[in-house]
Design a protein around this motif. Structure first.
Motif, PDB file in Angstrom:
ATOM      1  N   LYS A 166       0.182  -1.566   0.179  1.00 34.14           N
ATOM      2  CA  LYS A 166      -0.339   0.296  -0.235  1.00 34.14           C
ATOM      3  C   LYS A 166       0.883   0.938  -0.044  1.00 34.14           C
ATOM      4  O   LYS A 166       0.455   2.345  -0.569  1.00 34.14           O
ATOM      5  CB  LYS A 166      -0.774  -0.050   1.010  1.00 34.14           C
ATOM      6  CG  LYS A 166      -0.490   0.132   2.812  1.00 34.14           C
ATOM      7  CD  LYS A 166      -0.980  -0.249   3.504  1.00 34.14           C
ATOM      8  CE  LYS A 166      -0.256   0.226   5.283  1.00 34.14           C
ATOM      9  NZ  LYS A 166       0.518   1.224   5.183  1.00 34.14           N
ATOM     10  N   ASP A 167       2.020   1.054   0.499  1.00 32.58           N
ATOM     11  CA  ASP A 167       3.157   2.221  -0.048  1.00 32.58           C
ATOM     12  C   ASP A 167       3.938   2.219  -0.897  1.00 32.58           C
ATOM     13  O   ASP A 167       4.858   3.367  -0.984  1.00 32.58           O
ATOM     14  CB  ASP A 167       4.124   2.639   1.491  1.00 32.58           C
ATOM     15  CG  ASP A 167       3.657   2.038   3.001  1.00 32.58           C
ATOM     16  OD1 ASP A 167       2.415   2.802   2.655  1.00 32.58           O
ATOM     17  OD2 ASP A 167       4.409   1.593   3.644  1.00 32.58           O
ATOM     18  N   LEU A 168       3.216   1.927  -1.956  1.00 35.63           N
ATOM     19  CA  LEU A 168       4.225   1.779  -3.497  1.00 35.63           C
ATOM     20  C   LEU A 168       3.154   2.056  -4.102  1.00 35.63           C
ATOM     21  O   LEU A 168       2.304   2.179  -4.598  1.00 35.63           O
ATOM     22  CB  LEU A 168       5.030   0.349  -3.909  1.00 35.63           C
ATOM     23  CG  LEU A 168       5.610  -0.354  -2.662  1.00 35.63           C
ATOM     24  CD1 LEU A 168       6.676  -1.952  -2.994  1.00 35.63           C
ATOM     25  CD2 LEU A 168       6.487   0.742  -2.203  1.00 35.63           C
ATOM     26  N   GLN A 169       4.131   2.725  -4.891  1.00 31.47           N
ATOM     27  CA  GLN A 169       3.597   3.202  -6.146  1.00 31.47           C
ATOM     28  C   GLN A 169       4.187   2.992  -7.639  1.00 31.47           C
ATOM     29  O   GLN A 169       4.820   3.449  -7.589  1.00 31.47           O
ATOM     30  CB  GLN A 169       2.723   5.040  -6.392  1.00 31.47           C
ATOM     31  CG  GLN A 169       2.580   5.583  -7.735  1.00 31.47           C
ATOM     32  CD  GLN A 169       1.734   7.022  -8.464  1.00 31.47           C
ATOM     33  OE1 GLN A 169       2.036   7.899  -7.504  1.00 31.47           O
ATOM     34  NE2 GLN A 169       2.722   6.914  -9.060  1.00 31.47           N
ATOM     35  N   ILE A 170       3.752   1.618  -8.467  1.00 34.97           N
ATOM     36  CA  ILE A 170       3.736   1.278  -9.063  1.00 34.97           C
ATOM     37  C   ILE A 170       4.049   1.966 -10.344  1.00 34.97           C
ATOM     38  O   ILE A 170       2.374   1.734 -11.264  1.00 34.97           O
ATOM     39  CB  ILE A 170       4.569  -0.450  -9.188  1.00 34.97           C
ATOM     40  CG1 ILE A 170       5.282  -0.722  -7.774  1.00 34.97           C
ATOM     41  CG2 ILE A 170       5.150  -0.870 -10.876  1.00 34.97           C
ATOM     42  CD1 ILE A 170       4.635  -1.747  -7.147  1.00 34.97           C
ATOM     43  N   ASP A 171       4.461   2.319 -11.454  1.00 35.50           N
ATOM     44  CA  ASP A 171       4.660   2.376 -12.770  1.00 35.50           C
ATOM     45  C   ASP A 171       5.604   2.415 -13.638  1.00 35.50           C
ATOM     46  O   ASP A 171       6.437   1.556 -14.022  1.00 35.50           O
ATOM     47  CB  ASP A 171       4.384   4.775 -12.798  1.00 35.50           C
ATOM     48  CG  ASP A 171       3.711   5.130 -12.001  1.00 35.50           C
ATOM     49  OD1 ASP A 171       2.359   4.939 -11.910  1.00 35.50           O
ATOM     50  OD2 ASP A 171       4.222   5.865 -11.154  1.00 35.50           O
TER      51      ASP A 171
END
Length: 357
Positions: free
Chosen positions: A219-224
């Motif tokens: 939930k702490d990660l934004q993956i693009d």
């Protein structure tokens, strides 16, 4: 000190018994952990037993010297033995003090090394490539395995930045003092006038964090995902295999586009992210203990430096310990042991001094 040594020996015997039990051998995680502990305890126990042997010899020879009935030749031999054991006790006591110093818990770990160009533009990026080659050759000489995790190359073959892992037993203990600003003084390949330029490159050495060291929450990660840029042919432009991971709580961003597989790029990016976050926590912890962070990477400014590589004079100077070696070519070809051993010795001396205050 001797109470502590007795405790260490007792634990050594206990672990030795545990690793022979079938149920422990069957549990690979527990067995590996105990074997690692045994490896750390062994040199201390061996040295302690050497001390006890010297002490027994000392006591026996001292008692014999009090015997007035000894003939002169035998008394002379006993006296020599007494003096030798006395010297041995003093020497071994000092060696035991060093062995009992608190170990850096990261020393046995693999590392991630990040090299970035600092002041000096293209020349700085070229020197980043020189340092990458130097560390790769040193790692190979030590039997360590290296793997590039991410790289941003320049047109002339240098690196704006490059991250790579070094895997091997004790990798962190050998590389940890390389963190900081490295200054180079030389005539650049791009300089036609033959003038000496000064530029800097920064190096960060991060202990590789294991899952137990630093847990990442999804939930702490934004993956693009995005399309890779740079050399690589048509495939590069057709697939969005490059990965950018942002750790939302800290704003830490890691990109990886070296692999054609999105899964592999994600794996490498997570490895770097975990190491950076772990290092930040470690730095915070160190600051609370020491009052300041000892391994400060710095900003890349020319005035902030740990080491200077002077090409015209063929010398390398480490400013932390005032050591200058006139063997630039050998050092750049990966012959780093003399430098690193001197830094370890100086660090040990500082720790000994602190422990005695």
């Amino acid at each position: 000190m001797f109470d502590k040594l007795l405790q260490v020996e007792e634990r050594f015997n206990e672990v030795n018994e545990l690793v022979c039990k079938p149920e422990v051998v069957a549990d690979m995680e527990q067995y590996t952990k105990l074997m690692r502990e045994l490896k750390q305890l062994t040199p201390v126990v061996e040295k302690f037993r050497e001390y006890k042997s010297a002490k027994d010899t000392y006591d026996e020879s001292k008692e014999m010297l009090n015997d007035s009935s000894l003939d002169d030749d035998f008394a002379a031999m006993v006296k020599d033995e007494f003096e030798q054991s006395k010297n041995d006790i003093e020497r071994i006591s000092e060696e035991l003090k060093i062995l009992l110093l608190p170990r850096d818990p990261n020393d046995d770990k693999n590392v991630i090394i990040e090299i970035r160009g600092g002041a000096g533009g293209e020349e700085s990026a070229l020197f980043a490539g020189v340092l990458f080659r130097m560390y790769s050759m040193y790692a190979e000489a030590k039997g360590f395995k290296t793997e590039v995790l991410s790289a941003s190359e320049t047109g002339l073959g240098g690196y704006k930045e490059i991250s790579f892992s070094v895997d091997g037993d004790g990798a962190y203990s050998r590389f940890k003092f390389e963190s900081g600003v490295h200054r180079v003084q030389r005539v650049p390949e791009t300089e036609s006038q033959g003038r000496i330029h000064t530029s800097t490159t920064t190096v960060a050495v991060l202990p590789e964090a294991e899952d137990v060291d630093f847990e990442l929450n999804d939930k702490d990660l934004q993956i693009d995902t995005f399309r890779s840029s740079g050399a690589g042919g048509q495939h590069i432009n057709k697939t969005s295999s490059a990965i950018r991971i942002t750790h939302i709580p800290t704003g830490t961003v890691v990109e990886c586009q070296d692999e054609r597989s999105q899964h592999k790029n994600k794996e490498k990016a997570l490895k770097v992210l975990r190491a950076r976050l772990y290092d930040a926590e470690k730095a915070k912890h160190d600051a609370e203990i020491a009052g300041e962070r000892k391994a400060q990477v710095g900003t890349g400014d020319r005035s902030e430096r740990i080491r200077t590589y002077n090409y015209p004079q063929g010398r390398v100077s480490d400013h932390r310990i005032n050591l200058t070696l006139y063997k630039l070519e050998q050092i750049l070809n990966g012959d780093l042991d003399e430098l690193i051993d001197a830094l370890i010795t100086a660090d040990t001396a500082e720790k000994l001094k602190a422990s005695e205050e």
